[in-house]
Scaffold this motif. Structure first.
Motif, PDB file in Angstrom:
ATOM      1  N   ARG A  44     -12.299   2.004  -8.161  1.00  0.00           N
ATOM      2  CA  ARG A  44     -12.016   3.364  -8.639  1.00  0.00           C
ATOM      3  C   ARG A  44     -11.111   4.085  -7.643  1.00  0.00           C
ATOM      4  N   ARG A  99      -9.244   7.733  -6.334  1.00  0.00           N
ATOM      5  CA  ARG A  99      -9.745   9.097  -6.157  1.00  0.00           C
ATOM      6  C   ARG A  99      -9.628   9.857  -7.475  1.00  0.00           C
ATOM      7  N   PRO A 100     -10.569  10.752  -7.751  1.00  0.00           N
ATOM      8  CA  PRO A 100     -10.538  11.489  -9.028  1.00  0.00           C
ATOM      9  C   PRO A 100      -9.201  12.186  -9.301  1.00  0.00           C
ATOM     10  N   GLU A 101      -8.585  12.750  -8.277  1.00  0.00           N
ATOM     11  CA  GLU A 101      -7.321  13.463  -8.481  1.00  0.00           C
ATOM     12  C   GLU A 101      -6.156  12.518  -8.749  1.00  0.00           C
ATOM     13  N   GLN A 102      -6.359  11.217  -8.598  1.00  0.00           N
ATOM     14  CA  GLN A 102      -5.316  10.226  -8.857  1.00  0.00           C
ATOM     15  C   GLN A 102      -5.457   9.564 -10.230  1.00  0.00           C
ATOM     16  N   GLU A 103      -6.539   9.835 -10.913  1.00  0.00           N
ATOM     17  CA  GLU A 103      -6.811   9.132 -12.175  1.00  0.00           C
ATOM     18  C   GLU A 103      -5.744   9.372 -13.237  1.00  0.00           C
ATOM     19  N   ASN A 138      -4.299  -0.105  -8.083  1.00  0.00           N
ATOM     20  CA  ASN A 138      -5.515   0.705  -7.918  1.00  0.00           C
ATOM     21  C   ASN A 138      -6.132   0.326  -6.573  1.00  0.00           C
ATOM     22  N   ALA A 186     -10.879   4.286  -3.709  1.00  0.00           N
ATOM     23  CA  ALA A 186     -10.796   5.591  -3.058  1.00  0.00           C
ATOM     24  C   ALA A 186     -11.139   5.515  -1.576  1.00  0.00           C
TER      25      ALA A 186
END
Length: 162
Positions: free
Chosen positions: A20, A22-26, A84, A87
């Motif tokens: 996974r 980082r959330p801001e990179q999704e 990917n 994180a």
């Protein structure tokens, strides 16, 4: 440190699916599960690999090899389709390792250019790719900036991260 690429198999599938960003990179990269589905559908040109360091999964990449870019048989390209990096593993050189590994595979197959595209945005990968020497081609593909790396000039031959 021993960093390497592994083919995706039943043995490491769950590890690959667990990667996974980082959330801001999704917004900028599809999840591994979508990449593996696309690799299944495009098995003739997709090259998915798990990035492993000392037995620990740290990332996933998928290259495209000799695709018909214009879908008319006039332009074939190879490049990095997905990258990917987990994180918690970012900033350790695994992204650079991945690009170099794809560059080495593309060189081995006789190509001299490595293509990539990215979604523009504050937390996107643009600065990473530009820092590695990619240069925008001026093309936009599905709202993404297309860039190319000249493999004759790219001297970092897939060395593992320091």
């Amino acid at each position: 440190m021993t960093t390497c690429l592994e083919e995706i198999t039943s043995r490491n599938l769950d590890a690959a699916l667990g990667i996974r960003v980082r959330p801001e990179q999704e917004f900028a990269v599809a999840p591994v599960v979508k990449s593996l589905a696309e690799a299944y559908v495009h098995s003739d040109s997709a090259w998915p690999r798990l990035i492993v360091d000392d037995g620990r999964p740290v990332g996933f990449l998928m290259a495209f090899l000799d695709i018909d870019w214009r879908e008319d048989g006039t332009l074939f390209r190879s490049g990095l389709w997905r990258l990917n990096i987990a994180a918690e593993e970012q900033g350790r050189g695994y992204g650079r390792f991945a690009v170099n590994a794809v560059a080495a595979e593309i060189r081995r197959r006789g190509s001299k250019e490595l293509y990539v595209s990215w979604e523009p945005g504050e937390h996107g990968p643009q600065n990473f790719y530009l820092g590695l020497g990619f240069r925008p081609t001026g093309e936009i593909e599905e709202d993404e900036i297309v860039a190319v790396l000249d493999l004759d000039r790219h001297l970092d031959q897939g060395r593992p991260p320091a």
